[in-house]
Design an enzyme around this catalytic site. Structure first.
Site, PDB file in Angstrom:
ATOM      1  N   LYS A 143      42.232  42.802  32.807  1.00  0.00           N
ATOM      2  CA  LYS A 143      43.585  42.399  33.191  1.00  0.00           C
ATOM      3  C   LYS A 143      44.650  43.147  32.393  1.00  0.00           C
ATOM      4  CE  LYS A 143      41.869  37.882  34.634  1.00  0.00           C
ATOM      5  NZ  LYS A 143      41.536  36.539  34.100  1.00  0.00           N
TER       6      LYS A 143
ATOM      7  N   GLU B 224      31.019  30.147  32.695  1.00  0.00           N
ATOM      8  CA  GLU B 224      29.772  30.290  33.412  1.00  0.00           C
ATOM      9  C   GLU B 224      28.576  30.109  32.487  1.00  0.00           C
ATOM     10  OE1 GLU B 224      29.844  33.723  36.179  1.00  0.00           O
ATOM     11  OE2 GLU B 224      31.976  33.771  35.721  1.00  0.00           O
TER      12      GLU B 224
ATOM     13  N   GLY C 173      33.116  23.508  34.033  1.00  0.00           N
ATOM     14  CA  GLY C 173      33.169  24.560  35.042  1.00  0.00           C
ATOM     15  C   GLY C 173      34.150  25.679  34.709  1.00  0.00           C
TER      16      GLY C 173
ATOM     17  N   GLY D   5      45.817  34.685  37.785  1.00  0.00           N
ATOM     18  CA  GLY D   5      45.736  33.729  38.895  1.00  0.00           C
ATOM     19  C   GLY D   5      47.054  33.499  39.607  1.00  0.00           C
TER      20      GLY D   5
ATOM     21  N   LYS E  15      39.568  41.663  40.119  1.00  0.00           N
ATOM     22  CA  LYS E  15      39.962  42.420  38.920  1.00  0.00           C
ATOM     23  C   LYS E  15      38.858  43.326  38.392  1.00  0.00           C
ATOM     24  CE  LYS E  15      38.773  38.289  36.431  1.00  0.00           C
ATOM     25  NZ  LYS E  15      38.379  37.539  37.639  1.00  0.00           N
TER      26      LYS E  15
ATOM     27  N   VAL F 272      45.393  39.200  38.370  1.00  0.00           N
ATOM     28  CA  VAL F 272      45.754  38.970  36.970  1.00  0.00           C
ATOM     29  C   VAL F 272      46.463  37.630  36.838  1.00  0.00           C
ATOM     30  CG1 VAL F 272      47.075  39.807  34.989  1.00  0.00           C
ATOM     31  CG2 VAL F 272      45.994  41.445  36.537  1.00  0.00           C
TER      32      VAL F 272
ATOM     33  N   ASP G  55      36.786  40.172  30.543  1.00  0.00           N
ATOM     34  CA  ASP G  55      37.680  39.753  31.633  1.00  0.00           C
ATOM     35  C   ASP G  55      39.146  40.031  31.257  1.00  0.00           C
ATOM     36  OD1 ASP G  55      38.176  38.048  34.153  1.00  0.00           O
ATOM     37  OD2 ASP G  55      39.325  36.976  32.630  1.00  0.00           O
TER      38      ASP G  55
END
Lengths: 397, 397
Positions: free
Chosen positions: B201, B186, B183, B130, B101, B128, B197
């Site tokens: 998208k 980050e 997790g 997942g 992306k 976009v 992010d």
């Protein structure tokens, strides 16, 4: 591309409106002008609230069979006679789009086989969950997954009734009357409230998701006409919401499938799907849990799905249908489940059954929730009780 | 069909696992065996938790460019260098699938144009949300609609953080630390928590939904790093839930688009989408409101989308991409909206502004909700106040 329309009722009229309103975009995507040239209707003289100039109206199906058209959209309903017409059209090399779930639940295998043999497309996105694009999603997007579970709120009428009962505390009769007044339920609501409409849709979805033939007569189906609003109140106090679900689970080549009212935790995605909306929940081994939500009926809403099929065919998106080869073995209740049970027995009597039964109400009757038990254990338990109501509970530990 | 893999991290490994686990079904649907023959990796000697026998591993991209392959899957990340490689591959006549992306938000127009010129497919379902099949849904199922609105929970990290703050009452720092421990976030969480992010998208989705070029630099973007948990509590008491939404509205050729934390009624479908899940809400003029829900990230979940693209290409489902021609005019805030505002002013001072402002809390600061006002009216109002926090409220009357 010349299109013939079989039927010009609610959905047929919607198709004409969508084609006209979104004409520019649709032509651009199809690389072609899509034009309805013929329509078979009951009454050619009826006044319609959509522009039919340029469309040859007829009440004779033979005229459509003789016409120079490329694609036929079937939105007229009917079962055996309609199947006969569609088979003829497919054999003539015409692409066919149908929204007719009643007919499809019975004849989908034959129709898709005939389409494959004649190298034409047969598509039916609008037949399940109206505008919600669930057929193509299972076919083209979740195809990378082995799908293990499909469950959905597949009937807007019963979802409207259950929502009114759950949210507003209305009893079944009042909610049904309101659904009829609003046009969500027919004068004879049997097909909706007894789960028959949802049954047809879960059969179509399960066939597609697991690539198996499903015999509709083998599917256990329970409707909502006997649901007591007091059970919904008791459940709600425990954080559980009732929905009429068509649901199926496929594992090791065997299918569990049913239509029945079940109880879900409030936090479940399907619990927030209210009134006339539909939603389908699909679990795949790669993607995990997914859900698709939208309008399950309505003129433009259903037409949205029909016209997307049309663009697909017109833009050369023909693809062979998957025709499952083997009839699947349906097995009832091998897995263990939680149940919500209301019984005339006293709390003391229930407790004596000593099975970790959680009593949640002692008003009038005794209501309790079982731990996860098998169908055999449930039968054993019920022998000792005078059951007034019983629902499967999904998604609690 | 021979496949080359660019990158073998989380998603690349997932692709190999899905291809192997669901091999039988995928081969049946593709009418072909899909075999990964080459993979470009950083370290050819690294121990991997997936079977790579039969795959030629290399750290040299040139080897992939020289290889006899049909389709390349790009899951390695990177922007300019990756764009260069993909352009070369497309010009060689290779089909390309990308989940990248960051790169796509910048280079999608060029990549899709190059694919069209070379008569190959470029697809990017995994980029976009997942595993949620939103790209193909907009492209192939909602294409019968003029789409007016797209809004989505497009970033699992921020949705996890906001869910922890809303449901468990944690403050931002604690929720972020937990997201990092799990997790989901980050070590440097900037791209997620500042909305970058989600921005990429919503730009990709808006381009596709409205067929317009969107310049990512023109989009107003606000993250969640300054969100005060006390505002979430005040909002929740009013039945409002905060979500970080990428959202856009298209009308009369003009686009409103933003990424920002907004407040939604609890009954809104998006309000029930919690923790790391994603969901996209799309409104079309025929279908009305629809929603698509599922995992926005994860190895197998994202691979589900990549492999569905792969089956599509392998089964001959090539279709020209729509490449929008004109850059759209972005306009900010012409429509009127409700706002949730917290200010250091007293309730008396707020009331004096006499604008039908509904005070909902006087703890510490004064918090109120405005009626629907324009951006100009908001500016005027804010001149007279010492604002501490302000959020748009969606879906209340």
């Amino acid at each position: 591309m010349k299109i013939g329309l079989l039927g010009m009722g609610t959905v047929g009229t919607g198709v004409l409106k969508v084609l006209s309103e979104n004409q520019e975009k649709i032509s651009r995507l199809s690389d072609d002008e899509l034009k309805v040239t013929h329509a078979v209707v009951n009454d050619v003289n009826k006044k319609r609230d959509v522009d039919v100039s340029g469309i040859k109206l007829t009440d004779d199906v033979e005229e459509l069979l003789d016409a120079d058209i490329d694609i036929v959209i079937e939105v007229m309903g009917g079962i055996e006679n309609t199947r006969d017409i569609l088979i003829k059209l497919l054999k003539q090399g015409k692409h066919v789009i149908s929204a007719n779930k009643d007919m499809l639940a019975k004849h989908i295998d034959e129709l898709t086989e005939t389409a494959n043999e004649n190298n034409v497309t047969f598509s039916y996105e609008a037949s399940v969950a109206g505008g919600v694009p669930i057929i193509r999603t299972i076919e083209s997007s979740l195809n990378s997954n082995d799908i293990s579970e499909v469950m959905g709120i597949l009937n807007g009428t019963t979802n409207y009734i259950l929502s009114k009962m759950t949210i507003d505390g209305w009893d079944y009769e009042r909610a049904l009357a309101e659904a009829q007044a609003k046009g969500y339920a027919e004068a004879d609501p049997t097909n909706d409230v007894e789960g028959i409409d949802a049954l047809r849709k879960i059969v179509l979805l399960s066939r597609l998701a697991y690539h198996v033939k499903v015999d509709i007569d083998d599917v256990e189906t329970k409707g909502i006409s006997n649901v007591d609003v007091n059970d919904l109140k008791t459940a709600k106090a425990e954080g559980l919401i009732m929905k009429l679900l068509g649901k199926s689970h496929f594992e090791n080549g065997k299918l569990e499938i049913s239509v029945e009212p079940v109880l879900l935790p409030e936090s479940h995605q399907l619990s927030g799907v209210n009134y006339e909306k539909n939603a389908v929940y699909v679990i795949g081994n790669a993607v995990g849990e997914t859900m698709y939500y939208g309008a399950g009926a309505g003129s433009l809403e259903t037409a949205s799905a029909v016209v997307s099929d049309l663009i697909h065919v017109a833009s050369g998106g023909h693809k062979k249908n998957i025709v499952p080869e083997e009839k699947v073995e349906i097995q009832a209740g091998k897995s263990t489940k939680n149940y919500f049970i209301r019984t005339e027995n006293t709390a003391g009597e229930v407790n004596q059954l000593g099975k970790d039964l959680k009593i949640i109400s002692e008003e009038n009757n005794t209501t309790f929730i079982t731990p996860k038990i098998s169908a055999d254990e449930l039968n054993e338990l019920e022998k000792n009780l005078n059951i007034k109501a019983r629902y499967q509970v999904i998604g609690v530990e």
